[in-house]
Design an enzyme around this catalytic site. Structure first.
Site, PDB file in Angstrom:
ATOM      1  N   ARG A 168       0.830  -1.208  -0.071  1.00  0.00           N
ATOM      2  CA  ARG A 168       0.012   0.026   0.113  1.00  0.00           C
ATOM      3  C   ARG A 168       0.941   1.416  -0.065  1.00  0.00           C
ATOM      4  NH1 ARG A 168      -2.420  -3.364  -0.863  1.00  0.00           N
ATOM      5  NH2 ARG A 168      -4.478  -4.300  -0.256  1.00  0.00           N
ATOM      6  N   SER A 244     -11.307  -0.443   2.670  1.00  0.00           N
ATOM      7  CA  SER A 244     -10.740  -0.693   3.924  1.00  0.00           C
ATOM      8  C   SER A 244     -10.233   0.614   4.556  1.00  0.00           C
ATOM      9  CB  SER A 244      -9.220  -1.384   3.894  1.00  0.00           C
ATOM     10  OG  SER A 244      -9.426  -2.625   3.236  1.00  0.00           O
ATOM     11  N   GLU A 352      -6.114   4.034   6.175  1.00  0.00           N
ATOM     12  CA  GLU A 352      -5.638   3.771   4.718  1.00  0.00           C
ATOM     13  C   GLU A 352      -6.061   4.802   3.809  1.00  0.00           C
ATOM     14  OE1 GLU A 352      -5.831  -0.407   2.764  1.00  0.00           O
ATOM     15  OE2 GLU A 352      -6.818   0.969   1.205  1.00  0.00           O
TER      16      GLU A 352
END
Ligand SMILES: Cc1cc2nc3c(=O)[nH]c(=O)nc-3n(C[C@H](O)[C@H](O)[C@H](O)COP(=O)(O)OP(=O)(O)OC[C@H]3O[C@@H](n4cnc5c(N)ncnc54)[C@H](O)[C@@H]3O)c2cc1C
Length: 370
Positions: A168, A244, A352
């Site tokens: 990520r 998320s 996130e």
């Protein structure tokens, strides 16, 4: 051709999948390199901060909106070209919807991104956090990106090594944040391949249907079905989410030990056993990937609510806007989840989505865990 224009007080809610947040002071759709340059010039002259907005599926916008200039790429296209070694090159414009790219690749029988089906957002943004799902990530097929340097307006090509991909992570959301506007991507896909069925959800889907060697199209359909229960795909009806809301944990030995000790101390033997099962899954570089959903669930937070925001029961990593949520509700809920998980497991879980337009004071007030 769309005429380049700067709009004032443009509501941002409709440009996000969360469907929360206030307006942008200034907003410009940009189709051509000249449009991007004009927008950057305007921001410099007016001394405005710039934010590049893709599909708005990985951001939370403040109720007060964004006080600078939003630049929103609008040029969409995918071109397919043969390349060497059984590879096929996809040239994708930044504003092209990512799931259209996956759909097109699958229709052409090209392997490499089928497990990334139904991830919302634009293709340019897909490399910002190096999107990943069910064992695949975009960096696996990434060849190059054409970018514009925000400071100079210069256009250049970046390689995978230049982009510094991780879990990520890329330079675009870390060391070079806000430095580049991504204009175009090149992805190298495979003519031949085997479906990636490493993830239990995907494997079980085919086991239940007694399908031994699924086609690439069947993998896409499976991923879409599995995902849609857990990560409600943004649709026009009311409510929303940003996928998320928290990142999973990647723990090295000493950190894992802290978690194990806390779980032994604060939870039942069944939860400790579940953690041992998680530990057995293959991880990179000796690290253990611990699903943050597991921690949120054992802390009893599934379905927990703050105003119009709620922890999703089906996948507690996702925070849902039930229809009337404010950004304040979402941030308050996120703060409560973070503090509870920290108090009971000793783990600090990271957000996130990017927070847009919030003051440092607001972020600290809601999100500090200690
Ligand atoms: C239902 C749902 C499921 C999801 N599932 C997943 C998943 O499985 N895996 C996963 O990794 N993510 C997932 N996400 C998160 C999200 O979809 C991805 O991160 C996506 O790539 C974001 O794209 P976007 O266009 O919406 O970006 P935005 O939210 O608009 O922007 C995200 C970031 O990228 C920057 N950015 C956008 N475009 C550009 C550009 N052209 N140049 C420079 N910077 C740019 C923005 O400034 C911002 O920092 C999910 C989200 C939702 C709502």
């Amino acid at each position: 051709m769309i005429h380049f224009e700067i709009k004032r007080d443009e509501p941002l809610k409709p440009f996000t999948t969360f469907k929360v947040g206030g307006p942008a002071a200034c907003f410009a759709g940009a189709a051509t390199r000249e449009d991007f340059l004009a927008a950057l010039r305007f921001a410099r002259d007016e001394r405005l901060a710039v934010f590049v907005l893709g599909g708005g599926s990985n951001i939370l916008v403040s109720d007060n909106g964004f006080p600078g200039l939003i630049i929103h790429p609008v040029h969409r296209a995918v071109a397919i070209e043969a390349a060497e070694n059984q590879k096929v090159m996809l040239r994708v414009e930044a504003a092209e919807t990512w799931d259209n790219v996956v759909g097109r690749a699958v229709a052409e029988g090209l392997y490499g991104i089928e497990n990334l089906s139904h991830i919302p957002g634009q293709s340019g943004a897909a490399i910002v956090q190096n999107i990943g799902a069910y064992g695949q990530q975009i960096s696996d097929v990434f060849a190059s990106a054409t970018v514009m340097q925000a400071r100079s307006g210069n256009v250049m090509k970046l390689s995978a090594a230049d982009c510094g991909f991780g879990y990520r992570k890329s330079i675009f959301n870390s060391s070079a944040k806000n430095e580049f506007i991504i204009l175009q991507l090149e992805l190298a896909l495979n003519r031949h391949g085997t479906p990636d069925l490493r993830y239990p959800d995907v494997r079980n889907y085919f086991n239940e249907r007694a399908i031994e060697s699924p086609s690439i199209q069947q993998v896409r359909e499976a991923v879409i079905q599995i995902r849609d229960r857990k990560f409600p795909f943004p649709r026009e009806e009311k409510g929303g989410n940003a996928g998320s809301f928290f990142k999973n944990l990647v723990l090295h030995e000493a950190e894992f030990k802290v978690l194990r000790d806390n779980i032994r101390r604060n939870f039942s033997a069944a939860e400790s056993e579940r953690l041992e099962q998680i530990r057995k899954r293959p991880g990179a570089d000796g690290a253990v990937k611990v699903p943050t959903a597991f921690l949120i669930e054992i802390c009893g937070l599934k379905g927990y609510r703050e105003g119009g925001a709620r922890v999703n029961e089906a996948q507690p990593l996702v925070l849902l806007n039930d229809g009337g949520a404010t950004a304040q509700d979402v941030l308050t809920l996120a703060g409560f989840v973070r503090r509870t998980v920290y108090a009971r497991t000793g783990m600090t879980i990271e957000l996130e989505p990017e927070l847009v337009g919030f003051t440092l004071k607001e972020v600290e007030k809601h999100l500090v865990v200690e």
